[in-house]
Design a protein around this motif. Structure first.
Motif, PDB file in Angstrom:
ATOM      1  N   GLY A  13      84.309  12.997  14.751  1.00 50.79           N
ATOM      2  CA  GLY A  13      84.248  14.439  14.963  1.00 50.79           C
ATOM      3  C   GLY A  13      84.105  15.206  13.665  1.00 50.79           C
ATOM      4  N   SER A  14      84.779  14.742  12.616  1.00 54.63           N
ATOM      5  CA  SER A  14      84.678  15.394  11.305  1.00 54.63           C
ATOM      6  C   SER A  14      83.279  15.250  10.730  1.00 54.63           C
ATOM      7  CB  SER A  14      85.707  14.798  10.343  1.00 54.63           C
ATOM      8  OG  SER A  14      87.025  15.018  10.803  1.00 54.63           O
ATOM      9  N   ILE A  15      82.705  14.036  10.857  1.00 59.96           N
ATOM     10  CA  ILE A  15      81.344  13.807  10.370  1.00 59.96           C
ATOM     11  C   ILE A  15      80.358  14.677  11.150  1.00 59.96           C
ATOM     12  CG2 ILE A  15      79.492  12.102  10.169  1.00 59.96           C
ATOM     13  CD1 ILE A  15      81.745  11.726   8.125  1.00 59.96           C
ATOM     14  N   LEU A  16      80.572  14.787  12.457  1.00 63.94           N
ATOM     15  CA  LEU A  16      79.710  15.631  13.290  1.00 63.94           C
ATOM     16  C   LEU A  16      79.758  17.074  12.817  1.00 63.94           C
ATOM     17  CD1 LEU A  16      77.966  16.230  15.785  1.00 63.94           C
ATOM     18  CD2 LEU A  16      80.065  16.345  17.128  1.00 63.94           C
ATOM     19  N   ASP A  17      80.943  17.571  12.522  1.00 67.68           N
ATOM     20  CA  ASP A  17      81.085  18.957  12.054  1.00 67.68           C
ATOM     21  C   ASP A  17      80.308  19.181  10.758  1.00 67.68           C
ATOM     22  OD1 ASP A  17      82.699  19.538  14.207  1.00 67.68           O
ATOM     23  OD2 ASP A  17      84.579  19.316  13.100  1.00 67.68           O
ATOM     24  N   VAL A  18      80.374  18.213   9.843  1.00 68.89           N
ATOM     25  CA  VAL A  18      79.665  18.341   8.562  1.00 68.89           C
ATOM     26  C   VAL A  18      78.154  18.343   8.793  1.00 68.89           C
ATOM     27  CG1 VAL A  18      79.155  17.192   6.371  1.00 68.89           C
ATOM     28  CG2 VAL A  18      81.524  17.393   7.163  1.00 68.89           C
ATOM     29  N   LEU A  19      77.685  17.450   9.641  1.00 71.58           N
ATOM     30  CA  LEU A  19      76.251  17.382   9.911  1.00 71.58           C
ATOM     31  C   LEU A  19      75.749  18.675  10.553  1.00 71.58           C
ATOM     32  CD1 LEU A  19      75.870  13.712  11.209  1.00 71.58           C
ATOM     33  CD2 LEU A  19      75.221  14.615   8.973  1.00 71.58           C
ATOM     34  N   LEU A  20      76.538  19.236  11.455  1.00 66.95           N
ATOM     35  CA  LEU A  20      76.159  20.506  12.077  1.00 66.95           C
ATOM     36  C   LEU A  20      76.103  21.617  11.039  1.00 66.95           C
ATOM     37  CD1 LEU A  20      78.229  20.323  15.389  1.00 66.95           C
ATOM     38  CD2 LEU A  20      75.735  20.185  15.163  1.00 66.95           C
ATOM     39  N   ARG A  21      77.044  21.601  10.118  1.00 61.79           N
ATOM     40  CA  ARG A  21      77.055  22.624   9.061  1.00 61.79           C
ATOM     41  C   ARG A  21      75.817  22.491   8.179  1.00 61.79           C
ATOM     42  NH1 ARG A  21      81.988  23.546   4.670  1.00 61.79           N
ATOM     43  NH2 ARG A  21      80.823  24.885   3.216  1.00 61.79           N
ATOM     44  N   LEU A  22      75.491  21.263   7.788  1.00 58.21           N
ATOM     45  CA  LEU A  22      74.311  21.046   6.949  1.00 58.21           C
ATOM     46  C   LEU A  22      73.037  21.429   7.688  1.00 58.21           C
ATOM     47  CD1 LEU A  22      75.268  17.599   5.371  1.00 58.21           C
ATOM     48  CD2 LEU A  22      75.346  19.835   4.252  1.00 58.21           C
ATOM     49  N   ARG A  23      72.969  21.061   8.953  1.00 58.66           N
ATOM     50  CA  ARG A  23      71.795  21.424   9.762  1.00 58.66           C
ATOM     51  C   ARG A  23      71.635  22.929   9.853  1.00 58.66           C
ATOM     52  NH1 ARG A  23      72.347  20.998  16.080  1.00 58.66           N
ATOM     53  NH2 ARG A  23      73.480  22.907  15.549  1.00 58.66           N
ATOM     54  N   ASP A  24      72.741  23.621  10.099  1.00 55.72           N
ATOM     55  CA  ASP A  24      72.684  25.075  10.249  1.00 55.72           C
ATOM     56  C   ASP A  24      72.334  25.770   8.941  1.00 55.72           C
ATOM     57  OD1 ASP A  24      73.322  24.694  12.889  1.00 55.72           O
ATOM     58  OD2 ASP A  24      75.435  25.264  12.677  1.00 55.72           O
ATOM     59  N   GLU A  25      72.566  25.086   7.820  1.00 58.12           N
ATOM     60  CA  GLU A  25      72.178  25.640   6.520  1.00 58.12           C
ATOM     61  C   GLU A  25      70.719  25.367   6.188  1.00 58.12           C
ATOM     62  OE1 GLU A  25      74.944  24.137   3.656  1.00 58.12           O
ATOM     63  OE2 GLU A  25      76.584  25.430   4.337  1.00 58.12           O
ATOM     64  N   GLY A  26      70.026  24.658   7.080  1.00 53.91           N
ATOM     65  CA  GLY A  26      68.597  24.445   6.888  1.00 53.91           C
ATOM     66  C   GLY A  26      68.201  23.121   6.276  1.00 53.91           C
ATOM     67  N   LEU A  27      69.153  22.215   6.085  1.00 58.42           N
ATOM     68  CA  LEU A  27      68.831  20.911   5.523  1.00 58.42           C
ATOM     69  C   LEU A  27      68.180  20.042   6.604  1.00 58.42           C
ATOM     70  CD1 LEU A  27      69.084  18.971   3.081  1.00 58.42           C
ATOM     71  CD2 LEU A  27      71.309  18.280   3.981  1.00 58.42           C
ATOM     72  N   SER A  28      67.031  19.463   6.310  1.00 53.24           N
ATOM     73  CA  SER A  28      66.379  18.552   7.246  1.00 53.24           C
ATOM     74  C   SER A  28      67.191  17.263   7.332  1.00 53.24           C
ATOM     75  CB  SER A  28      64.958  18.233   6.786  1.00 53.24           C
ATOM     76  OG  SER A  28      64.176  19.400   6.683  1.00 53.24           O
ATOM     77  N   LEU A  29      67.323  16.723   8.545  1.00 56.14           N
ATOM     78  CA  LEU A  29      68.115  15.522   8.760  1.00 56.14           C
ATOM     79  C   LEU A  29      67.311  14.483   9.519  1.00 56.14           C
ATOM     80  CD1 LEU A  29      71.488  17.114  10.002  1.00 56.14           C
ATOM     81  CD2 LEU A  29      70.987  16.307   7.691  1.00 56.14           C
ATOM     82  N   LEU A  30      67.450  13.224   9.093  1.00 54.55           N
ATOM     83  CA  LEU A  30      66.935  12.084   9.841  1.00 54.55           C
ATOM     84  C   LEU A  30      68.114  11.142  10.019  1.00 54.55           C
ATOM     85  CD1 LEU A  30      64.691  10.423  11.139  1.00 54.55           C
ATOM     86  CD2 LEU A  30      64.115   9.532   8.869  1.00 54.55           C
ATOM     87  N   LEU A  31      68.546  10.982  11.267  1.00 53.55           N
ATOM     88  CA  LEU A  31      69.798  10.305  11.571  1.00 53.55           C
ATOM     89  C   LEU A  31      69.566   9.078  12.436  1.00 53.55           C
ATOM     90  CD1 LEU A  31      72.972  10.303  11.775  1.00 53.55           C
ATOM     91  CD2 LEU A  31      72.697  11.821  13.740  1.00 53.55           C
ATOM     92  N   VAL A  32      69.966   7.914  11.936  1.00 55.36           N
ATOM     93  CA  VAL A  32      69.955   6.688  12.731  1.00 55.36           C
ATOM     94  C   VAL A  32      71.372   6.429  13.206  1.00 55.36           C
ATOM     95  CG1 VAL A  32      69.937   4.179  12.480  1.00 55.36           C
ATOM     96  CG2 VAL A  32      67.920   5.481  11.899  1.00 55.36           C
ATOM     97  N   GLU A  33      71.540   6.233  14.513  1.00 56.41           N
ATOM     98  CA  GLU A  33      72.876   6.090  15.079  1.00 56.41           C
ATOM     99  C   GLU A  33      72.842   5.264  16.358  1.00 56.41           C
ATOM    100  OE1 GLU A  33      76.038   6.408  15.336  1.00 56.41           O
ATOM    101  OE2 GLU A  33      76.515   7.336  13.442  1.00 56.41           O
ATOM    102  N   GLN A  34      73.892   4.473  16.568  1.00 56.44           N
ATOM    103  CA  GLN A  34      74.102   3.863  17.876  1.00 56.44           C
ATOM    104  C   GLN A  34      74.885   4.803  18.788  1.00 56.44           C
ATOM    105  OE1 GLN A  34      75.557  -0.268  16.665  1.00 56.44           O
ATOM    106  NE2 GLN A  34      74.334  -0.734  18.465  1.00 56.44           N
ATOM    107  N   ASN A  35      75.612   5.743  18.180  1.00 49.08           N
ATOM    108  CA  ASN A  35      76.379   6.714  18.937  1.00 49.08           C
ATOM    109  C   ASN A  35      75.428   7.805  19.437  1.00 49.08           C
ATOM    110  OD1 ASN A  35      78.024   8.872  19.797  1.00 49.08           O
ATOM    111  ND2 ASN A  35      79.663   8.299  18.380  1.00 49.08           N
ATOM    112  N   ALA A  36      74.902   7.606  20.649  1.00 51.79           N
ATOM    113  CA  ALA A  36      73.903   8.529  21.173  1.00 51.79           C
ATOM    114  C   ALA A  36      74.469   9.926  21.385  1.00 51.79           C
ATOM    115  CB  ALA A  36      73.317   7.985  22.475  1.00 51.79           C
ATOM    116  N   LYS A  37      75.740  10.017  21.783  1.00 51.25           N
ATOM    117  CA  LYS A  37      76.334  11.335  22.002  1.00 51.25           C
ATOM    118  C   LYS A  37      76.347  12.146  20.712  1.00 51.25           C
ATOM    119  CE  LYS A  37      79.248  10.105  25.963  1.00 51.25           C
ATOM    120  NZ  LYS A  37      80.628  10.030  26.504  1.00 51.25           N
TER     121      LYS A  37
END
Length: 244
Positions: free
Chosen positions: A181-205
């Motif tokens: 959940g903490s990692i998710l919050d950070v990724l959402l913050r970075l995304r909302d700041e305009g940083l492009s993200l390419l994420l590989v994950e087994q955690n589909a949710k």
């Protein structure tokens, strides 16, 4: 935190990327784009070719074929160090921090491609704002950190290069639901700041929660692709990857 370089992020285009290990095909002619400010996810089972795709993209394993461009610049023959200099940050699977060095020195190593000036040290404060636990443990050896703290350190180290595109390989692997959940919050913050993200994950949710577009890989190929919202409601995806 302003994790991005000045100006808009460039468009990443991957065309017909293939990877072979000996006579075995790990990735077959995969292609995708990451638009400026877009977040793209790649999901799939173990052995689907997700990590091989990222490693080939970053120049960490040989590319059998394919073309990679970033903002019009051809990076098809580029090595990992060149990718970083062009504004791509990489958080590898398994973190790969330097266990015998303090947290702060691990972070500073992430800025190796930048001019060494006061802005680098100023950015340390931004990383500590994003991950307060790292600030509290800045003088502790990285090897003494928990798995979740090491994941934060690996992300902070990549952000020290001020990337315009951040690539993450399985950031939630082995973490407790709270830390995920903490990692998710950070990724959402970075995304909302305009940083492009390419994420590989087994955690589909987690992936569907962060990204706008998603690719489903099977046996080294892109089996499905579309908006994350659409795929999250696809019956097959829900059964195989969400357990619903």
């Amino acid at each position: 935190m302003n994790a991005t370089l000045p100006g808009p992020a460039p468009r990443l285009t991957v065309e017909d990327l293939s990877v072979h290990y000996g006579g075995v095909c790990a990735v077959s002619n995969i292609g995708f784009t990451v638009e400026p400010g877009q977040s793209v996810g790649v999901i799939g089972a173990n052995g689907a070719g997700k990590t091989s795709t990222l490693k080939a993209l970053m120049g960490l394993v040989p590319r059998t074929s394919g073309r990679i461009t970033l903002g019009g610049t051809d990076l098809s023959r580029a090595k990992a160090r060149d990718m970083v200099r062009h504004g791509i940050g990489y958080v590898p699977e398994g973190r790969h921090v330097f266990p015998g060095l303090p947290v702060e020195k691990n972070l500073l190593l992430g800025a190796y491609a930048r001019a060494w000036n006061k802005e680098v040290h100023q950015q340390l404060d931004e990383i500590y704002d994003l991950f307060p636990v790292l600030g509290e443990m800045r003088h502790r050896l990285a090897g003494a950190l928990s798995g979740g703290q090491q994941q934060m350190l690996a992300m902070g180290r990549a952000l020290m290069s001020r990337p315009r595109l951040l690539i993450l390989d399985e950031p939630s692997m082995g973490l407790s639901p709270k830390l995920v959940g903490s990692i998710l919050d950070v990724l959402l913050r970075l995304r909302d700041e305009g940083l492009s993200l390419l994420l590989v994950e087994q955690n589909a949710k987690l992936t569907f929660g962060v990204t706008s577009h998603c690719i489903v890989m099977e046996n080294g190929e892109a089996a499905m692709a579309g908006s994350s919202a659409e795929l999250s409601h696809d019956p097959r995806v829900r059964e195989v990857y969400l357990g619903l």
